[in-house]
Write an enzyme that holds these catalytic residues in place. Structure first.
Site, PDB file in Angstrom:
ATOM      1  CB  THR A 117      26.606 -12.039  16.742  1.00 22.99           C
ATOM      2  OG1 THR A 117      26.126 -13.183  15.886  1.00 22.99           O
ATOM      3  CG2 THR A 117      26.660 -12.161  18.355  1.00 22.99           C
ATOM      4  CG  ASP A 122      18.898 -13.032   9.514  1.00 20.74           C
ATOM      5  OD1 ASP A 122      17.868 -13.460   8.671  1.00 20.74           O
ATOM      6  OD2 ASP A 122      18.421 -12.033  10.299  1.00 20.74           O
ATOM      7  CG  ASP A 123      24.654 -14.053   6.403  1.00 20.92           C
ATOM      8  OD1 ASP A 123      24.213 -13.133   6.992  1.00 20.92           O
ATOM      9  OD2 ASP A 123      24.875 -13.876   4.979  1.00 20.92           O
ATOM     10  CG  ASP A 124      24.068 -11.282  10.619  1.00 20.12           C
ATOM     11  OD1 ASP A 124      23.149 -12.169  10.726  1.00 20.12           O
ATOM     12  OD2 ASP A 124      24.139  -9.914  11.097  1.00 20.12           O
ATOM     13  CD  GLU A 136      11.056  -9.700  12.561  1.00 21.74           C
ATOM     14  OE1 GLU A 136      10.157  -8.594  12.601  1.00 21.74           O
ATOM     15  OE2 GLU A 136      12.363  -9.784  12.501  1.00 21.74           O
ATOM     16  CG  ASP A 139      19.962  -9.546  -2.165  1.00 22.29           C
ATOM     17  OD1 ASP A 139      19.624  -9.374  -3.394  1.00 22.29           O
ATOM     18  OD2 ASP A 139      19.874  -8.521  -1.242  1.00 22.29           O
ATOM     19  NE  ARG A 172      14.619 -13.488   6.620  1.00 20.27           N
ATOM     20  CZ  ARG A 172      14.916 -12.237   6.621  1.00 20.27           C
ATOM     21  NH1 ARG A 172      14.013 -11.505   6.340  1.00 20.27           N
ATOM     22  NH2 ARG A 172      15.878 -11.849   7.546  1.00 20.27           N
ATOM     23  CB  THR A 192      23.794 -15.512   2.228  1.00 19.13           C
ATOM     24  OG1 THR A 192      25.008 -14.780   2.394  1.00 19.13           O
ATOM     25  CG2 THR A 192      23.635 -16.150   0.980  1.00 19.13           C
ATOM     26  CE1 TYR A 193      24.441  -8.510   3.799  1.00 15.06           C
ATOM     27  CE2 TYR A 193      25.172  -7.207   2.080  1.00 15.06           C
ATOM     28  CZ  TYR A 193      24.965  -7.624   3.543  1.00 15.06           C
ATOM     29  OH  TYR A 193      25.439  -6.661   4.616  1.00 15.06           O
TER      30      TYR A 193
HETATM   31  C1  UGA Z   1      17.307  -7.532  11.651  1.00 17.65           C
HETATM   32  C2  UGA Z   1      16.708  -8.981  11.706  1.00 17.65           C
HETATM   33  O1  UGA Z   1      17.344  -9.899  12.733  1.00 17.65           O
HETATM   34  C3  UGA Z   1      16.503  -9.612  10.411  1.00 17.65           C
HETATM   35  O2  UGA Z   1      15.988 -10.724  10.544  1.00 17.65           O
HETATM   36  C4  UGA Z   1      15.863  -8.575   9.578  1.00 17.65           C
HETATM   37  O3  UGA Z   1      15.529  -9.075   8.281  1.00 17.65           O
HETATM   38  C5  UGA Z   1      16.648  -7.181   9.524  1.00 17.65           C
HETATM   39  O4  UGA Z   1      16.699  -6.719  10.995  1.00 17.65           O
HETATM   40  C6  UGA Z   1      15.598  -6.426   8.775  1.00 17.65           C
HETATM   41  O5  UGA Z   1      15.303  -5.273   9.231  1.00 17.65           O
HETATM   42  O6  UGA Z   1      15.156  -6.541   7.526  1.00 17.65           O
HETATM   43  P1  UGA Z   1      19.853  -7.088  10.890  1.00 17.65           P
HETATM   44  O7  UGA Z   1      21.066  -7.778  11.435  1.00 17.65           O
HETATM   45  O8  UGA Z   1      19.815  -5.461  11.039  1.00 17.65           O
HETATM   46  O9  UGA Z   1      18.582  -8.047  11.215  1.00 17.65           O
HETATM   47  O10 UGA Z   1      20.142  -7.630   9.468  1.00 17.65           O
HETATM   48  P2  UGA Z   1      21.159  -8.489   8.548  1.00 17.65           P
HETATM   49  O11 UGA Z   1      21.789  -9.212   9.321  1.00 17.65           O
HETATM   50  O12 UGA Z   1      21.912  -7.407   7.722  1.00 17.65           O
HETATM   51  O13 UGA Z   1      20.254  -9.213   7.286  1.00 17.65           O
HETATM   52  C7  UGA Z   1      19.353 -10.015   7.488  1.00 17.65           C
HETATM   53  C8  UGA Z   1      19.594 -11.021   6.498  1.00 17.65           C
HETATM   54  O14 UGA Z   1      19.306 -10.731   5.154  1.00 17.65           O
HETATM   55  C9  UGA Z   1      21.198 -11.597   6.552  1.00 17.65           C
HETATM   56  O15 UGA Z   1      20.898 -13.065   6.524  1.00 17.65           O
HETATM   57  C10 UGA Z   1      21.815 -11.046   5.274  1.00 17.65           C
HETATM   58  O16 UGA Z   1      22.813 -11.764   4.805  1.00 17.65           O
HETATM   59  C11 UGA Z   1      20.842 -10.780   4.030  1.00 17.65           C
HETATM   60  N1  UGA Z   1      20.665  -9.530   3.452  1.00 17.65           N
HETATM   61  C12 UGA Z   1      21.090  -8.371   4.007  1.00 17.65           C
HETATM   62  C13 UGA Z   1      20.521  -9.832   1.995  1.00 17.65           C
HETATM   63  O17 UGA Z   1      20.387 -10.912   1.582  1.00 17.65           O
HETATM   64  N2  UGA Z   1      20.401  -8.684   1.210  1.00 17.65           N
HETATM   65  C14 UGA Z   1      21.138  -7.444   1.675  1.00 17.65           C
HETATM   66  O18 UGA Z   1      21.149  -6.413   0.882  1.00 17.65           O
HETATM   67  C15 UGA Z   1      21.123  -7.297   3.287  1.00 17.65           C
HETATM   68 MN    MN Z   2      22.027  -9.549  11.526  1.00 19.65          MN
END
Ligand code: UGA
Ligand code: MN
Length: 256
Positions: A230, A115-117, A202, A39, A87, A9-10
C-alpha cells in the site's frame, strides 16, 4: 526465533500515522525486535517519543541518505532507490550486536525488511518465523499488478508471476522475502546496492545469499497474500497554506 524487522523511515506529514499503524501491528507479534532507521542526520524527537511509548522491543538508529542519492522534489519516485543506506545501517547494527551476544554467528533469528507504509497481516510473521535460509511469499498490490508471487511446483519456486522483467535474478518486492539471521551473519558483506539499476535492489542483496532453487515458499505455497504494498496519499495542504498566509495556520506545537 526472534524476528528482526528493519524499517527505513523519513520525516513527512504522514510519518507518525504510518509508524503508529505499524507499531500497533507489531504489538500483536510475539518475539519481534523492531530496528527503525531514520533517514536523517540525527534521531528526531517525534520518532524517539513514539518508540519510547510503543511498548515494543526496538533499536532506534539513523543514517541520512547521501544528497546525490536522495530524490529531489519533482523527481519521479522510481528514479532512485529509497531506504538503501537505512537498511544497510540496520544490517550493520544487527551484525555487530549479534556477534557480541552468546552464540556468536550461530543464532536463531529471522530478518525482514518492512517499509513503513505497507500493510502487514499478523499471519505473515508466523509464516516467516520458520525461515531456514530465505523464505518468499506473494505481495499484493505491487508492480502494477493485483499481486506478484513466486510460482511453486513440487514445493519449489520455479519462476515468478510478475508484470515486469521476470528475468531479473529475484523479481521480488522488498516485502516478499525474509532471511535467516544465520545467513545474514555468515555473509557479512551482503547489503543493498544503491547503484543497482531500477528493479534490481532486492536482487543486489539476495544474489550471493541464495539460489532460486533454495527459496522456501510460504503462505500455502505462495497462494495467499499476507502483505500489501500500500502507498499513502500525500495529504493536500491547500487550506493550511491559505490560513497560514493569514496567520491562522494550525498550531505548530501540536504534533501530527
Ligand atoms: C518500492 C519497494 O517496495 C521498496 O522496498 C523500495 O525501496 C522502493 O520501491 C525503491 O524503489 O527504492 P515504494 O513504495 O516505491 O517501494 O517506496 P517507499 O515506500 O516510498 O520507500 C521505501 C522505504 O524507504 C519506506 O520505508 C520509506 O519510509 C523509506 N524512505 C523513503 C526513506 O527512508 N527515505 C526517503 O527519502 C524515502
Ligand atoms: Mn512504499
Amino acid at each position: 526465533p526472534t524476528i528482526f524487522v528493519i524499517t527505513p523511515t523519513y520525516a513527512r506529514l504522514v510519518q507518525k500515522a504510518e509508524l503508529t499503524r505499524m507499531s500497533q501491528t507489531f504489538l500483536h507479534v510475539p518475539r519481534l525486535h523492531w530496528i527503525l532507521v531514520e533517514d536523517s542526520p540525527h534521531k528526531t524527537p517525534l520518532v524517539t517519543d513514539l518508540l519510547m511509548k510503543s511498548g515494543l522491543t526496538y533499536t532506534h538508529l539513523h543514517m541520512p541518505t547521501a544528497k546525490d542519492r536522495k530524490l529531489q522534489e519533482g523527481d519521479p519516485s522510481w528514479l532512485k532507490p529509497r531506504g538503501v543506506e537505512q537498511r544497510n545501517e540496520g544490517l550493520r547494527w544487527l551484525r555487530e550486536d549479534r556477534r557480541a551476544q552468546p552464540g556468536g554467528d550461530n543464532q536463531q533469528g529471522v530478518v525482514y525488511f518492512a517499509d513503513d507504509d505497507n500493510t502487514y497481516s499478523l499471519q505473515l510473521f508466523e509464516e516467516m518465523r520458520s525461515t531456514q535460509r530465505v523464505s518468499v511469499w506473494p505481495v499484493g498490490l505491487v508492480g502494477g499488478m493485483k499481486y506478484e508471487r513466486p510460482v511453486v511446483e513440487g514445493g519449489k519456486v520455479v519462476r515468478f508471476h510478475t508484470g515486469w522483467r521476470p528475468s531479473r535474478p529475484f523479481p521480488i518486492d522488498m516485502a516478499g522475502f525474509a532471511v535467516s539471521l544465520k545467513l545474514v551473519l555468515a555473509n557479512p558483506e551482503a547489503c543493498f546496492d544503491g547503484e543497482a539499476p531500477m528493479g534490481l535492489l532486492e536482487s543486489s542483496f539476495l544474489q550471493g545469499l541464495v539460489t532460486m532453487d533454495e527459496l522456501e515458499p510460504k503462505a500455502d505455497n505462495c497462494t495467499k497474500v499476507l502483505v500489501w504494498h500500500t502507498r499513502t496519499e500525500k495529504p493536500k495542504m491547500k487550506r493550511e497554506e491559505a490560513l497560514q498566509a493569514q496567520g491562522l495556520g494550525s498550531d505548530p506545537a501540536v504534533e501530527v
